[in-house]
Design a protein around this motif. Sequence first.
Motif, short mmCIF file in Angstrom:
data_model
loop_
_atom_site.label_atom_id
_atom_site.label_comp_id
_atom_site.label_asym_id
_atom_site.label_seq_id
_atom_site.Cartn_x
_atom_site.Cartn_y
_atom_site.Cartn_z
N ASP A 1 22.72 -28.16 -27.01
CA ASP A 1 22.20 -26.84 -27.65
C ASP A 1 20.79 -26.56 -27.56
OD1 ASP A 1 24.64 -26.56 -28.85
OD2 ASP A 1 24.23 -27.35 -30.79
N CYS B 1 18.96 -27.52 -24.65
CA CYS B 1 18.98 -27.04 -23.43
C CYS B 1 19.46 -25.48 -23.32
CB CYS B 1 20.01 -28.20 -22.46
SG CYS B 1 19.29 -29.59 -22.40
N ALA B 2 20.46 -25.17 -24.01
CA ALA B 2 20.53 -23.80 -23.81
C ALA B 2 19.95 -22.75 -24.44
CB ALA B 2 22.27 -23.58 -24.52
N GLU B 3 19.16 -23.22 -25.65
CA GLU B 3 18.21 -22.47 -26.29
C GLU B 3 16.77 -22.30 -25.62
OE1 GLU B 3 15.33 -22.84 -30.27
OE2 GLU B 3 17.23 -23.91 -30.20
N HIS B 4 16.49 -23.29 -24.80
CA HIS B 4 15.26 -23.55 -23.89
C HIS B 4 15.50 -23.27 -22.45
CE1 HIS B 4 14.24 -25.34 -27.66
NE2 HIS B 4 13.04 -24.84 -27.38
N HIS B 5 16.84 -22.61 -22.14
CA HIS B 5 16.97 -22.56 -20.62
C HIS B 5 16.65 -23.63 -19.72
CE1 HIS B 5 17.83 -18.52 -22.00
NE2 HIS B 5 16.35 -18.58 -22.77
N ILE B 6 17.06 -24.86 -19.89
CA ILE B 6 16.86 -26.07 -19.37
C ILE B 6 18.10 -26.39 -18.57
CG2 ILE B 6 16.48 -28.49 -19.18
CD1 ILE B 6 14.79 -28.20 -22.02
N LEU B 7 18.13 -26.31 -17.31
CA LEU B 7 19.33 -26.44 -16.44
C LEU B 7 19.33 -27.70 -15.70
CD1 LEU B 7 19.59 -22.77 -14.90
CD2 LEU B 7 20.93 -23.75 -17.23
#
Length: 92
Positions: free
Chosen positions: A49, A51-57
């Motif tokens: 969650d 990573c998705a919120e902060h655009h971490i790929l």
Amino acid sequence: MLAPRATIVTVGLLGPYKSPTNNMEVAKFGRSVAGSLIGGVAETQETLDFCAEHHILPHVEMINIEDINKAFEKIKKDEVRFRYVIDMKSLQ
């Protein structure tokens, strides 16, 4: 890059960090370093969650199944710092 009074947690069996931890920086700013070989379902979901919120790929390289042995050799030689992903279409 770790904020004062923050904690960095490494989860999973990883190789060594590229550079050692500076213990003076850890102590001076009240930082913490922690680790675990596994994470629970709740922690894993929280991480996804975040990573998705902060655009971490993730860093990944897509490979065909016929390249699996070459990829495995590179992993054993510690030549990669990303995750290989097998293109399942290459199984056909």
